[in-house]
Write a protein that holds these residues in place. Structure first.
Motif, PDB file in Angstrom:
ATOM      1  N   LEU A 156       8.685   3.117 -12.211  1.00 58.31           N
ATOM      2  CA  LEU A 156       9.090   3.477 -10.859  1.00 58.31           C
ATOM      3  C   LEU A 156       7.875   3.499  -9.948  1.00 58.31           C
ATOM      4  CD1 LEU A 156      11.533   6.395 -11.709  1.00 58.31           C
ATOM      5  CD2 LEU A 156      12.118   4.038 -11.129  1.00 58.31           C
ATOM      6  N   LEU A 157       8.106   3.306  -8.665  1.00 62.51           N
ATOM      7  CA  LEU A 157       7.015   3.388  -7.704  1.00 62.51           C
ATOM      8  C   LEU A 157       6.714   4.862  -7.436  1.00 62.51           C
ATOM      9  CD1 LEU A 157       5.310   1.401  -5.812  1.00 62.51           C
ATOM     10  CD2 LEU A 157       6.738   2.345  -3.983  1.00 62.51           C
ATOM     11  N   ILE A 158       5.443   5.220  -7.541  1.00 63.88           N
ATOM     12  CA  ILE A 158       5.014   6.591  -7.259  1.00 63.88           C
ATOM     13  C   ILE A 158       4.375   6.601  -5.877  1.00 63.88           C
ATOM     14  CG2 ILE A 158       3.640   8.556  -8.033  1.00 63.88           C
ATOM     15  CD1 ILE A 158       5.704   7.711 -10.094  1.00 63.88           C
ATOM     16  N   THR A 159       4.998   7.265  -4.926  1.00 61.25           N
ATOM     17  CA  THR A 159       4.469   7.329  -3.569  1.00 61.25           C
ATOM     18  C   THR A 159       3.713   8.632  -3.339  1.00 61.25           C
ATOM     19  OG1 THR A 159       6.477   8.368  -2.672  1.00 61.25           O
ATOM     20  CG2 THR A 159       6.411   5.948  -2.731  1.00 61.25           C
ATOM     21  N   LYS A 160       2.867   8.638  -2.336  1.00 60.72           N
ATOM     22  CA  LYS A 160       2.044   9.810  -2.055  1.00 60.72           C
ATOM     23  C   LYS A 160       2.877  11.007  -1.610  1.00 60.72           C
ATOM     24  CE  LYS A 160      -1.661  11.468   0.985  1.00 60.72           C
ATOM     25  NZ  LYS A 160      -2.576  11.106   2.099  1.00 60.72           N
ATOM     26  N   ASP A 161       3.818  10.778  -0.711  1.00 65.39           N
ATOM     27  CA  ASP A 161       4.567  11.893  -0.118  1.00 65.39           C
ATOM     28  C   ASP A 161       5.818  12.288  -0.884  1.00 65.39           C
ATOM     29  OD1 ASP A 161       2.750  12.084   1.993  1.00 65.39           O
ATOM     30  OD2 ASP A 161       3.828  10.618   3.204  1.00 65.39           O
ATOM     31  N   PHE A 162       6.422  11.350  -1.622  1.00 68.88           N
ATOM     32  CA  PHE A 162       7.699  11.631  -2.274  1.00 68.88           C
ATOM     33  C   PHE A 162       7.675  11.422  -3.776  1.00 68.88           C
ATOM     34  CE2 PHE A 162       8.495  10.138   2.076  1.00 68.88           C
ATOM     35  CZ  PHE A 162       9.227  11.208   2.587  1.00 68.88           C
ATOM     36  N   GLY A 218       0.784  -1.227   0.000  1.00 68.98           N
ATOM     37  CA  GLY A 218       0.000   0.000   0.000  1.00 68.98           C
ATOM     38  C   GLY A 218       0.816   1.277   0.000  1.00 68.98           C
ATOM     39  N   LEU A 219       2.082   1.189  -0.415  1.00 71.53           N
ATOM     40  CA  LEU A 219       2.956   2.363  -0.355  1.00 71.53           C
ATOM     41  C   LEU A 219       2.885   3.241  -1.599  1.00 71.53           C
ATOM     42  CD1 LEU A 219       6.108   0.710   1.252  1.00 71.53           C
ATOM     43  CD2 LEU A 219       4.452   2.228   2.353  1.00 71.53           C
ATOM     44  N   GLY A 220       2.303   2.744  -2.662  1.00 68.07           N
ATOM     45  CA  GLY A 220       2.222   3.524  -3.895  1.00 68.07           C
ATOM     46  C   GLY A 220       1.854   2.625  -5.051  1.00 68.07           C
ATOM     47  N   ASN A 221       1.916   3.178  -6.263  1.00 57.75           N
ATOM     48  CA  ASN A 221       1.679   2.366  -7.453  1.00 57.75           C
ATOM     49  C   ASN A 221       2.672   2.737  -8.539  1.00 57.75           C
ATOM     50  OD1 ASN A 221       0.534   4.853  -7.999  1.00 57.75           O
ATOM     51  ND2 ASN A 221      -1.489   4.076  -8.479  1.00 57.75           N
ATOM     52  N   PHE A 222       2.583   2.033  -9.666  1.00 58.21           N
ATOM     53  CA  PHE A 222       3.615   2.157 -10.686  1.00 58.21           C
ATOM     54  C   PHE A 222       3.346   3.295 -11.661  1.00 58.21           C
ATOM     55  CE2 PHE A 222       4.599  -1.922  -9.038  1.00 58.21           C
ATOM     56  CZ  PHE A 222       5.890  -2.253  -9.441  1.00 58.21           C
ATOM     57  N   GLY A 223       4.449   3.951 -12.065  1.00 54.90           N
ATOM     58  CA  GLY A 223       4.378   4.941 -13.122  1.00 54.90           C
ATOM     59  C   GLY A 223       4.727   4.308 -14.446  1.00 54.90           C
ATOM     60  N   ILE A 224       4.534   5.048 -15.530  1.00 54.51           N
ATOM     61  CA  ILE A 224       4.851   4.520 -16.862  1.00 54.51           C
ATOM     62  C   ILE A 224       6.359   4.297 -17.006  1.00 54.51           C
ATOM     63  CG2 ILE A 224       5.138   6.753 -18.024  1.00 54.51           C
ATOM     64  CD1 ILE A 224       3.569   5.542 -20.394  1.00 54.51           C
ATOM     65  N   ASN A 225       7.150   4.950 -16.149  1.00 57.96           N
ATOM     66  CA  ASN A 225       8.596   4.771 -16.160  1.00 57.96           C
ATOM     67  C   ASN A 225       9.037   3.580 -15.302  1.00 57.96           C
ATOM     68  OD1 ASN A 225       7.998   5.835 -13.674  1.00 57.96           O
ATOM     69  ND2 ASN A 225       9.164   7.733 -13.961  1.00 57.96           N
ATOM     70  N   ASN A 235      -0.462   4.222 -11.978  1.00 55.52           N
ATOM     71  CA  ASN A 235      -0.888   5.546 -11.532  1.00 55.52           C
ATOM     72  C   ASN A 235      -1.722   6.237 -12.607  1.00 55.52           C
ATOM     73  OD1 ASN A 235      -0.528   8.584 -10.970  1.00 55.52           O
ATOM     74  ND2 ASN A 235       0.279   7.620  -9.119  1.00 55.52           N
ATOM     75  N   GLU A 236      -2.890   6.725 -12.203  1.00 57.78           N
ATOM     76  CA  GLU A 236      -3.844   7.299 -13.163  1.00 57.78           C
ATOM     77  C   GLU A 236      -3.283   8.517 -13.887  1.00 57.78           C
ATOM     78  OE1 GLU A 236      -4.213   7.374  -9.879  1.00 57.78           O
ATOM     79  OE2 GLU A 236      -5.654   5.843  -9.309  1.00 57.78           O
ATOM     80  N   LYS A 237      -2.460   9.314 -13.231  1.00 53.95           N
ATOM     81  CA  LYS A 237      -1.960  10.554 -13.827  1.00 53.95           C
ATOM     82  C   LYS A 237      -0.995  10.302 -14.973  1.00 53.95           C
ATOM     83  CE  LYS A 237      -2.583  13.267  -9.611  1.00 53.95           C
ATOM     84  NZ  LYS A 237      -1.930  14.090  -8.560  1.00 53.95           N
ATOM     85  N   CYS A 238      -0.425   9.103 -15.020  1.00 50.99           N
ATOM     86  CA  CYS A 238       0.539   8.795 -16.082  1.00 50.99           C
ATOM     87  C   CYS A 238      -0.116   8.723 -17.459  1.00 50.99           C
ATOM     88  CB  CYS A 238       1.246   7.474 -15.782  1.00 50.99           C
ATOM     89  SG  CYS A 238       2.415   7.559 -14.403  1.00 50.99           S
ATOM     90  N   SER A 239      -1.406   8.473 -17.499  1.00 48.18           N
ATOM     91  CA  SER A 239      -2.094   8.340 -18.785  1.00 48.18           C
ATOM     92  C   SER A 239      -2.142   9.661 -19.552  1.00 48.18           C
ATOM     93  CB  SER A 239      -3.526   7.818 -18.577  1.00 48.18           C
ATOM     94  OG  SER A 239      -4.281   8.748 -17.814  1.00 48.18           O
ATOM     95  N   LYS A 240      -1.967  10.774 -18.851  1.00 47.23           N
ATOM     96  CA  LYS A 240      -2.027  12.091 -19.491  1.00 47.23           C
ATOM     97  C   LYS A 240      -0.676  12.802 -19.478  1.00 47.23           C
ATOM     98  CE  LYS A 240      -6.883  12.711 -18.204  1.00 47.23           C
ATOM     99  NZ  LYS A 240      -7.859  13.563 -17.472  1.00 47.23           N
ATOM    100  N   CYS A 241       0.382  12.082 -19.165  1.00 47.77           N
ATOM    101  CA  CYS A 241       1.700  12.698 -19.048  1.00 47.77           C
ATOM    102  C   CYS A 241       2.739  11.844 -19.767  1.00 47.77           C
ATOM    103  CB  CYS A 241       2.077  12.859 -17.571  1.00 47.77           C
ATOM    104  SG  CYS A 241       3.696  13.605 -17.297  1.00 47.77           S
ATOM    105  N   THR A 242       3.579  12.467 -20.574  1.00 50.07           N
ATOM    106  CA  THR A 242       4.631  11.735 -21.290  1.00 50.07           C
ATOM    107  C   THR A 242       6.009  12.355 -21.036  1.00 50.07           C
ATOM    108  OG1 THR A 242       4.251  13.097 -23.271  1.00 50.07           O
ATOM    109  CG2 THR A 242       3.054  10.996 -23.119  1.00 50.07           C
ATOM    110  N   LYS A 243       6.142  13.093 -19.954  1.00 49.14           N
ATOM    111  CA  LYS A 243       7.395  13.814 -19.701  1.00 49.14           C
ATOM    112  C   LYS A 243       8.588  12.873 -19.569  1.00 49.14           C
ATOM    113  CE  LYS A 243       5.486  17.985 -17.581  1.00 49.14           C
ATOM    114  NZ  LYS A 243       5.474  18.862 -16.378  1.00 49.14           N
ATOM    115  N   CYS A 244       8.411  11.749 -18.886  1.00 49.29           N
ATOM    116  CA  CYS A 244       9.531  10.826 -18.701  1.00 49.29           C
ATOM    117  C   CYS A 244       9.945  10.187 -20.020  1.00 49.29           C
ATOM    118  CB  CYS A 244       9.198   9.767 -17.655  1.00 49.29           C
ATOM    119  SG  CYS A 244       7.812   8.692 -18.075  1.00 49.29           S
TER     120      CYS A 244
END
Length: 229
Positions: free
Chosen positions: A144-150, A135-142, A178-187
């Motif tokens: 990597l683990l995406i955490t709430k605080d960091f 429960g520490l976070g979920n995966f990004g498109i890169n 992570n839901e936000k990754c669907s609208k972001c391609t910066k990495c």
């Protein structure tokens, strides 16, 4: 209950020694057929719990990139050294309680030239996968683990133990991606090796070759720097 008391001891010790977060995953999560990597059961047949320890990496280490890659790499190594000390003390604590514990190699050392399979570049086991199930976070498109605080600006290690510690409830886990990754391609756009693709795949060979051949062993970090989370 004994497992509750031991869990609290482990958590209190981690925070007293300056860990920023801790989570506990049920080792059985690695038996899911969708998981195709190495399993903790391969190292400890009777493992019950995977303890994930993490620290946030100072943002200044990323803001200097790419010019400050030596400083960034040194900061990551300092975070890893910190976690090794914390993990060792917790492993000793667990064994004083009559259980077994062993420390997992810090994930991959960026695709694992120290620890992982030289062909697949996969680590001994995925600490990120355990962290998701804790429960520490979920995966990004890169990947990597995406955490709430960091966000993805973290370093982690893990402990395998046969101690029956309190685990995260399955029903409380976030979506795997992570839901936000669907609208972001910066990495994807910033990756100098072209290792990240829109379909969520990552070319480990390209990433590793860039860091070890082009950068001479220094870490890249650009996909983390540009992540808005």
């Amino acid at each position: 209950m004994r497992e509750i008391a031991l869990t609290k001891k482990v958590e209190d010790t981690a925070f007293k020694m300056n860990a920023d977060f801790i989570g506990i995953a049920d080792a059985a999560c690695f038996e899911d057929p969708e998981y195709t990597g190495n399993k903790p059961q391969d190292a400890m047949a009777e493992v019950q719990s995977v303890i994930i320890l993490g620290v946030g990496v100072p943002r200044g280490a990323f803001e200097t990139l790419p010019a400050g890659r030596a400083e960034y790499t040194n900061t990551l190594m300092a975070a890893t050294a910190t976690l090794r000390i914390v993990a060792f003390q917790i492993a000793k604590l667990i064994e004083k309680e009559g259980y077994k514990a062993t420390i997992v190699p810090t994930e991959g050392s960026e695709f694992g030239y120290w620890y992982a399979d030289r062909e697949t570049l996969k680590a001994n086991l995925s600490i990120k996968y355990a962290a998701y199930h804790a429960g520490l976070g979920n995966f990004g498109i890169n990947h990597l683990l995406i955490t709430k605080d960091f966000g993805p600006r973290i370093r982690m290690t893990a402990i395998l133990t046969d101690a029956p510690l309190e685990k995260e409830e399955k029903g409380t886990l976030p979506p795997f991606i992570n839901e936000k990754c669907s609208k972001c391609t910066k990495c994807i756009e910033v990756c100098p090796a072209g290792a990240i693709s829109l379909d969520g795949k990552i070319d480990r060979q390209k990433c590793a070759q860039y860091m070890f051949n082009v950068l001479g062993g220094l870490r890249c970090g650009l996909c983390i720097k540009v992540c808005p989370q």
